[in-house]
Enzyme design. Structure first.
Site, mmCIF file in Angstrom:
data_model
loop_
_atom_site.group_PDB
_atom_site.id
_atom_site.type_symbol
_atom_site.label_atom_id
_atom_site.label_comp_id
_atom_site.label_asym_id
_atom_site.label_seq_id
_atom_site.Cartn_x
_atom_site.Cartn_y
_atom_site.Cartn_z
ATOM 1 N N HIS A 195 0.835 -1.198 0.000
ATOM 2 C CA HIS A 195 0.000 0.000 0.000
ATOM 3 C C HIS A 195 0.879 1.261 0.000
ATOM 4 O O HIS A 195 1.815 1.353 0.799
ATOM 5 C CB HIS A 195 -0.933 0.005 1.211
ATOM 6 C CG HIS A 195 -1.996 -1.041 1.138
ATOM 7 N ND1 HIS A 195 -3.325 -0.744 0.918
ATOM 8 C CD2 HIS A 195 -1.927 -2.389 1.254
ATOM 9 C CE1 HIS A 195 -4.031 -1.862 0.898
ATOM 10 N NE2 HIS A 195 -3.192 -2.879 1.101
ATOM 11 N N HIS B 264 -3.430 -5.182 7.988
ATOM 12 C CA HIS B 264 -2.288 -4.297 7.733
ATOM 13 C C HIS B 264 -2.017 -3.450 8.975
ATOM 14 O O HIS B 264 -1.993 -2.222 8.915
ATOM 15 C CB HIS B 264 -2.553 -3.422 6.509
ATOM 16 C CG HIS B 264 -2.521 -4.176 5.223
ATOM 17 N ND1 HIS B 264 -1.335 -4.551 4.611
ATOM 18 C CD2 HIS B 264 -3.518 -4.656 4.438
ATOM 19 C CE1 HIS B 264 -1.618 -5.214 3.487
ATOM 20 N NE2 HIS B 264 -2.928 -5.295 3.373
ATOM 21 N N ASN C 97 -0.749 -12.262 7.114
ATOM 22 C CA ASN C 97 -0.058 -11.494 6.078
ATOM 23 C C ASN C 97 -0.266 -10.007 6.325
ATOM 24 O O ASN C 97 -1.172 -9.616 7.054
ATOM 25 C CB ASN C 97 -0.561 -11.882 4.682
ATOM 26 C CG ASN C 97 -0.253 -13.319 4.340
ATOM 27 O OD1 ASN C 97 -1.158 -14.135 4.199
ATOM 28 N ND2 ASN C 97 1.024 -13.643 4.223
ATOM 29 N N ARG D 156 7.684 -12.770 20.659
ATOM 30 C CA ARG D 156 7.155 -14.120 20.882
ATOM 31 C C ARG D 156 5.707 -14.057 21.364
ATOM 32 O O ARG D 156 4.829 -14.720 20.842
ATOM 33 C CB ARG D 156 8.036 -14.844 21.898
ATOM 34 C CG ARG D 156 7.583 -16.260 22.209
ATOM 35 C CD ARG D 156 8.533 -16.911 23.189
ATOM 36 N NE ARG D 156 8.651 -16.114 24.423
ATOM 37 C CZ ARG D 156 9.448 -16.461 25.433
ATOM 38 N NH1 ARG D 156 10.220 -17.530 25.344
ATOM 39 N NH2 ARG D 156 9.496 -15.703 26.518
ATOM 40 N N ASP E 180 -2.717 -20.396 -0.746
ATOM 41 C CA ASP E 180 -2.168 -20.612 -2.084
ATOM 42 C C ASP E 180 -0.798 -21.282 -2.052
ATOM 43 O O ASP E 180 -0.139 -21.394 -3.088
ATOM 44 C CB ASP E 180 -2.074 -19.291 -2.841
ATOM 45 C CG ASP E 180 -1.160 -18.272 -2.161
ATOM 46 O OD1 ASP E 180 -0.687 -18.544 -1.037
ATOM 47 O OD2 ASP E 180 -0.928 -17.203 -2.747
ATOM 48 N N GLY E 181 -0.342 -21.702 -0.860
ATOM 49 C CA GLY E 181 0.968 -22.308 -0.742
ATOM 50 C C GLY E 181 2.088 -21.301 -0.708
ATOM 51 O O GLY E 181 3.263 -21.688 -0.617
ATOM 52 N N HIS F 246 1.410 -17.625 0.697
ATOM 53 C CA HIS F 246 1.190 -16.609 1.721
ATOM 54 C C HIS F 246 1.374 -17.146 3.142
ATOM 55 O O HIS F 246 1.883 -16.419 4.004
ATOM 56 C CB HIS F 246 -0.225 -16.027 1.582
ATOM 57 C CG HIS F 246 -0.323 -14.971 0.521
ATOM 58 N ND1 HIS F 246 -0.283 -15.273 -0.819
ATOM 59 C CD2 HIS F 246 -0.452 -13.617 0.604
ATOM 60 C CE1 HIS F 246 -0.389 -14.155 -1.523
ATOM 61 N NE2 HIS F 246 -0.486 -13.139 -0.677
ATOM 62 N N ASP G 155 -7.813 -12.691 -2.658
ATOM 63 C CA ASP G 155 -6.970 -11.490 -2.720
ATOM 64 C C ASP G 155 -6.374 -11.373 -4.116
ATOM 65 O O ASP G 155 -5.263 -10.875 -4.302
ATOM 66 C CB ASP G 155 -5.866 -11.529 -1.656
ATOM 67 C CG ASP G 155 -5.217 -10.160 -1.443
ATOM 68 O OD1 ASP G 155 -5.831 -9.142 -1.811
ATOM 69 O OD2 ASP G 155 -4.079 -10.101 -0.935
ATOM 70 N N GLY H 292 0.012 -9.433 -3.249
ATOM 71 C CA GLY H 292 -1.289 -9.994 -3.570
ATOM 72 C C GLY H 292 -1.166 -11.440 -4.007
ATOM 73 O O GLY H 292 -0.084 -12.027 -4.013
#
Length: 386
Positions: A138, A192, A216, A224, A245-246, A248, A270, A309
């Site tokens: 962003h 975010h 994300n 921790r 999606d493997g 993120h 996304d 994204g």
């Protein structure tokens, strides 16, 4: 009367016949199993995507946005099994966002049949964290504290279509702002963010209901404990959106989110404009130079660890969860259908039941690949992109 829709129920695996009249399911009849019916495709309620920035070369964040772009994206999403979705706009200038929400509203009002899958606009920003890491891709120059008057102007331009707003509750007036959004019918999602655990709790108490792509849009290194991820995971009130999606999130974190959020787990694509495009280096209107790898990872050209994204649509994410053994096929499908529909209060949350909207998808699944075959919106068959 329409011809019955036939397939294997996505939850039971039993052959069923779904009767439809005037856009609604009138009955779901279970049939006797037979060798001929064993090869029928799966039948499930339509997918609901709460976060779509674009796809197939179409970008909702390239301005000025044209209603035709919104219409074409809606059509392609239907062909991918997505019968309802939230066009998503990320951080931009005040006038730019006003123009974009207005174009989406125009598409929805002028062409209700073609753009009928739009169930609200998701504004992902600009009231986000300005810090590196949580800010993601962003643009810093447009990020600022929550501004109620500005949001009202955007909502007026959107003709009331703004339904979800991603906010970082680290700003001083965030809790009061979230409460006003909640009272007005806008669903606030935490994302975010660099907020403290206390600020996360205040946001939930004020009415925040969701976490935007949980895990994300964060710092690369966190304390921790405590930290803002643990706090959101522990908040039973929050729906947890995740991108499976493997790229993120690692499988272990996906498993944790699934176990903690249960029926409040939501899959979001996304998806950006590069979804469905070949690997390479591209320039995005917002985010600048990005790289799409052969593995489907989309990251900023200047920092491989910062994602820009997703390039994977919902059907493939459902298949990923099932193939990885993180969820049964029907559980994964519900994360992309019933759960987001429930959050938005859509009738589609009822699934394959009499009285529910006839928003349906038939698909094949071979324990690795999920292929959408046919999609119905209000009982009308739509062409598929596969």
């Amino acid at each position: 009367m329409n011809a019955p829709i036939k397939g294997k129920h996505y939850k039971t695996g039993r052959p069923v016949e779904v009767s439809v009249e005037q856009g609604r399911i009138t009955s779901v009849t279970e049939l006797a199993e037979s060798p001929a019916r064993a090869d029928w495709p799966w039948l499930a309620p339509g997918l609901v995507d709460l976060q779509v920035n674009g796809g197939w070369g179409l970008d909702l964040n390239t301005l000025p946005l044209q209603p035709a772009t919104v219409l074409e994206l809606s059509r392609l999403l239907l062909g991918n099994g997505v019968t309802s979705y939230c066009p998503t706009l990320i951080t931009n200038g005040k006038e730019a966002l006003a123009q974009a929400v207005s174009a989406i509203a125009e598409a929805a009002s002028l062409y209700p049949e073609a753009a009928g899958g739009i169930v609200g606009i998701h504004l992902e920003g600009p009231f986000l964290s300005p810090e590196e890491g949580p800010r993601g891709a962003h643009p810093r120059e447009h990020i600022g504290p929550p501004d109620w008057d500005m949001l009202c102007r955007w909502q007026e331009a959107a003709e009331g279509l703004i339904r979800i707003l991603t906010v970082s509750p680290e700003w001083a007036n965030a809790a009061a702002f979230i409460a006003r959004c909640s009272e007005s019918g806008i669903l606030v999602s935490i994302g975010h963010t660099a907020a403290s655990p206390e600020q996360i709790r205040e946001a939930v108490a004020a009415g925040a209901v969701m976490s935007t792509h949980l895990g994300n849009g964060t710092h690369l290194t966190l304390p921790r404990h405590p930290n803002y991820l643990w706090e959101q995971l522990a908040a039973d009130e929050l729906y947890g959106c995740m991108i499976a999606d493997g790229q993120h999130l690692p499988p272990a974190l996906l498993k944790v989110i699934l176990r903690m959020k249960r029926s409040r787990t939501i899959l979001v694509s996304d998806a950006v404009s590069l979804s469905g495009m070949p690997p390479g280096t591209y320039h995005l209107h917002i985010g600048g130079e990005v790289v799409l790898t052969a593995e489907g990872r989309l990251h900023l050209a200047g920092n491989q660890q910062l994602l820009a994204g997703s390039a994977m649509m919902l059907p493939d994410q459902v298949a990923y969860l099932a193939e990885a053994g993180l969820a049964r096929l029907d559980e994964a499908w519900d994360c992309a259908s019933a759960h987001p529909a429930t959050l938005l209060g859509l009738e589609q949350a009822a699934g394959l039941r009499a009285g529910a909207p006839a928003d349906l998808v038939s698909f094949c699944y071979d324990d690795r690949t999920l292929t959408v075959l046919e999609c119905w919106k209000k009982g009308h068959s739509k062409a598929c992109s596969n």
